[in-house]
Design an enzyme around this catalytic site. Structure first.
Site, PDB file in Angstrom:
ATOM      1  N   HIS A 130       0.934  -1.030  -0.251  1.00  6.79           N
ATOM      2  CA  HIS A 130       0.018   0.025  -0.137  1.00  6.79           C
ATOM      3  C   HIS A 130       0.927   1.187  -0.097  1.00  6.79           C
ATOM      4  O   HIS A 130       2.085   1.107   0.552  1.00  6.79           O
ATOM      5  CB  HIS A 130      -0.888  -0.027   1.219  1.00  6.79           C
ATOM      6  CG  HIS A 130      -1.806   1.148   1.383  1.00  6.79           C
ATOM      7  ND1 HIS A 130      -1.685   2.124   1.836  1.00  6.79           N
ATOM      8  CD2 HIS A 130      -3.190   1.010   1.062  1.00  6.79           C
ATOM      9  CE1 HIS A 130      -2.951   3.010   1.819  1.00  6.79           C
ATOM     10  NE2 HIS A 130      -3.608   2.188   1.441  1.00  6.79           N
ATOM     11  N   ASP A 183       3.245  -4.347   8.027  1.00  5.98           N
ATOM     12  CA  ASP A 183       2.097  -3.821   7.958  1.00  5.98           C
ATOM     13  C   ASP A 183       1.018  -4.536   8.265  1.00  5.98           C
ATOM     14  O   ASP A 183       0.554  -5.380   7.239  1.00  5.98           O
ATOM     15  CB  ASP A 183       2.081  -3.031   6.439  1.00  5.98           C
ATOM     16  CG  ASP A 183       0.766  -2.228   6.072  1.00  5.98           C
ATOM     17  OD1 ASP A 183      -0.381  -2.660   6.994  1.00  5.98           O
ATOM     18  OD2 ASP A 183       0.686  -1.643   5.074  1.00  5.98           O
ATOM     19  N   GLN A 212      -4.197  -5.091   6.908  1.00  2.00           N
ATOM     20  CA  GLN A 212      -5.254  -5.818   6.400  1.00  2.00           C
ATOM     21  C   GLN A 212      -5.066  -7.398   6.975  1.00  2.00           C
ATOM     22  O   GLN A 212      -5.902  -8.494   6.849  1.00  2.00           O
ATOM     23  CB  GLN A 212      -4.973  -6.281   4.960  1.00  2.00           C
ATOM     24  CG  GLN A 212      -5.202  -4.943   4.185  1.00  2.00           C
ATOM     25  CD  GLN A 212      -6.679  -4.401   4.188  1.00  2.00           C
ATOM     26  OE1 GLN A 212      -7.708  -5.148   4.690  1.00  2.00           O
ATOM     27  NE2 GLN A 212      -6.830  -3.092   3.628  1.00  2.00           N
ATOM     28  N   LYS A 241     -10.388  -0.533  10.782  1.00  2.00           N
ATOM     29  CA  LYS A 241     -10.398  -1.895   9.792  1.00  2.00           C
ATOM     30  C   LYS A 241     -10.682  -3.255  10.580  1.00  2.00           C
ATOM     31  O   LYS A 241     -10.876  -4.135   9.910  1.00  2.00           O
ATOM     32  CB  LYS A 241      -9.273  -2.182   8.828  1.00  2.00           C
ATOM     33  CG  LYS A 241      -8.974  -1.141   7.838  1.00  2.00           C
ATOM     34  CD  LYS A 241      -7.683  -1.287   7.065  1.00  2.00           C
ATOM     35  CE  LYS A 241      -7.044  -0.290   6.485  1.00  2.00           C
ATOM     36  NZ  LYS A 241      -7.933   0.052   5.198  1.00  2.00           N
ATOM     37  N   CYS A 252      -4.961   2.477  -3.582  1.00  2.00           N
ATOM     38  CA  CYS A 252      -3.576   2.894  -3.017  1.00  2.00           C
ATOM     39  C   CYS A 252      -2.469   2.113  -3.220  1.00  2.00           C
ATOM     40  O   CYS A 252      -1.775   1.982  -2.344  1.00  2.00           O
ATOM     41  CB  CYS A 252      -3.669   3.275  -1.490  1.00  2.00           C
ATOM     42  SG  CYS A 252      -4.861   4.835  -1.206  1.00  2.00           S
TER      43      CYS A 252
END
Ligand code: 7TS
Length: 406
Positions: A123, A200, A203, A226, A364
């Protein structure tokens, strides 16, 4: 723990509405999930009965708010299985957490000709902060490639890592492809070379059980919004050793021990990285979101989402002119695709008219789109409250869209 999607749906007031005269079908969960009543109520209660600034007032409400805020930190520590609660820094979100590390780490550990390794499926949030750090220091950004299925070529780490490498940053789950990366393996390779790794987790944390000690990452970033929590709140987990070593990110109140015009000394962890009044309501809402995940069961969430994903892929395969973008063996709960002859934006516009919310575009992750030579994809991302019936509605809507536009 038994799982009943109809009971789960009742917890999410926003789902019960019509959009353009159709029942809302919300498939934009990778962008942000909806919030259960328990999260909404927690934020409401805080502002209704407890609102006060933390860590500074000697009065009752301030103490109560401080205790609640610190209890949320301990809850987050347990959620990630971090060793210490002071390894949990509250941030504005994943983007903020990555910027914190890129900025603070680079000030001390990056210099000209050093290298930072990211991957080809990041991302923008895990690209641009590192580019800025490289521009500031003269270091170089190195990119691990992927194959046509959207899987990282892990052997490339062995080739790219060298004595110039200072940090590896990698997404756990790709937001544009759904690929689950083998982060434990990547961390093992990096650590063999004494290189720290930032994950990261924007997600992954909503869908997978995360154990930061087991995967042995040095930094892990996630966003509350999220994971059924509020916007504007996130987490940076950092190993104590690294959080001690890197300098503060922002200066201000709370992050200091003593200030004079000659010299300022910094507060201990985690306050060294929490300058200014934090988003207390957001953090308490996030704690309620963790409770929701724990009570529902992360395994139940994952099983339900995987079932939806398998069903959606099976149904989408019946379209002759669909190309899937991202066919990794290991996938999380989203599917990205393009029609041969219809622009993704046009698909999104018609689906919206039919009450279906999903995301079209580059998500993104423009380098991923460039790799596949497409302007963007149609992305349906599933969550714990979605149903097979909603996927049927979606598939029928896609048939209609194709008839109208092809
Ligand atoms: N990293 C990944 C893998 C993401 O998917 C996102 C947001 C971020 C970082 C940034 O998170 P934030 O909470 O700080 O904004 N991804 C998306 C998306 O896929 N659609 O909208 C936002």
């Amino acid at each position: 723990m038994s799982f009943n999607v109809n009971l789960v749906r009742k917890e999410f007031p926003v789902l019960d509405q019509k959009i353009n005269k159709n029942d809302l079908v919300y498939f934009d969960n990778a962008a942000t999930t909806q919030k259960p009543k328990s999260v909404i109520n927690r934020i409401n209660d805080y502002y209704s009965f407890e609102n006060s600034n933390i860590h500074r007032g000697a009065h009752y409400l301030s103490q109560k708010a401080t205790e609640a805020y610190e209890a949320a930190r301990v809850k987050t520590q347990k959620f990630l299985n971090a060793k210490h609660s002071h390894e949990i820094v509250f941030t504005r979100g994943t983007t903020d957490a990555i910027n914190l590390v890129a900025s603070s780490f680079s000030k001390k550990y990056l210099k000209k000709n050093d290298e930072v390794i990211i991957s080809s499926m990041e991302h923008h949030s895990n690209i641009v902060p590192w580019q800025i750090a490289c521009e500031d220091t003269g270091a170089k950004l190195m990119v691990v490639p992927m194959n046509n299925n959207g899987e990282l070529i892990i052997e490339e780490y062995q080739k790219i890592i060298s004595e110039k490498t200072k940090i590896v940053a990698i997404t756990h789950v790709s937001n544009s492809l759904g690929t689950i990366n083998p982060v434990k393996e990547i961390i093992r390779i990096a650590h063999k070379n004494d290189i720290p790794v930032l994950i990261d987790g924007a997600q992954s944390a909503p869908h997978l059980k995360i154990d930061v000690q087991d995967i042995d990452c040095d930094f892990f970033c996630m966003s509350a919004h999220k994971m059924y929590g509020p916007m504007g709140t996130g987490v940076l987990y950092g190993k104590e050793e690294w959080l001690e070593k890197i300098p503060p990110y922002q200066g201000g109140g709370e992050m200091i021990k003593e200030v004079s015009f000659d010299k300022t000394t910094y507060n201990e962890l985690p306050y060294k990285f929490e300058a200014g009044t934090p988003n207390v309501a957001g953090v308490l809402g996030f704690e309620a979101a963790i409770n929701f995940i724990d009570q529902t069961g992360i395994e139940n969430i994952a099983n339900h989402e995987n079932m939806l994903l398998d069903y959606a892929i099976k149904e989408l395969k019946n379209f002759s002119n669909i190309k899937f973008i991202g066919l990794a063996k290991d996938r999380a709960s989203l599917v990205s695709f393009v029609f041969d002859n219809i622009h993704p934006y046009d698909v999104g516009t018609i689906l919206d008219k039919l009450g279906i919310a999903l995301r079209t575009g580059h998500h993104c992750a423009q380098p991923v789109m460039d790799f596949f030579n497409i302007p963007g994809t149609v992305r349906a991302s599933f969550s714990v409250y979605n149903t097979i019936d909603e996927i049927d509605v979606f598939i029928n809507a896609l048939h209609k869209t194709r008839e109208m536009l092809a």
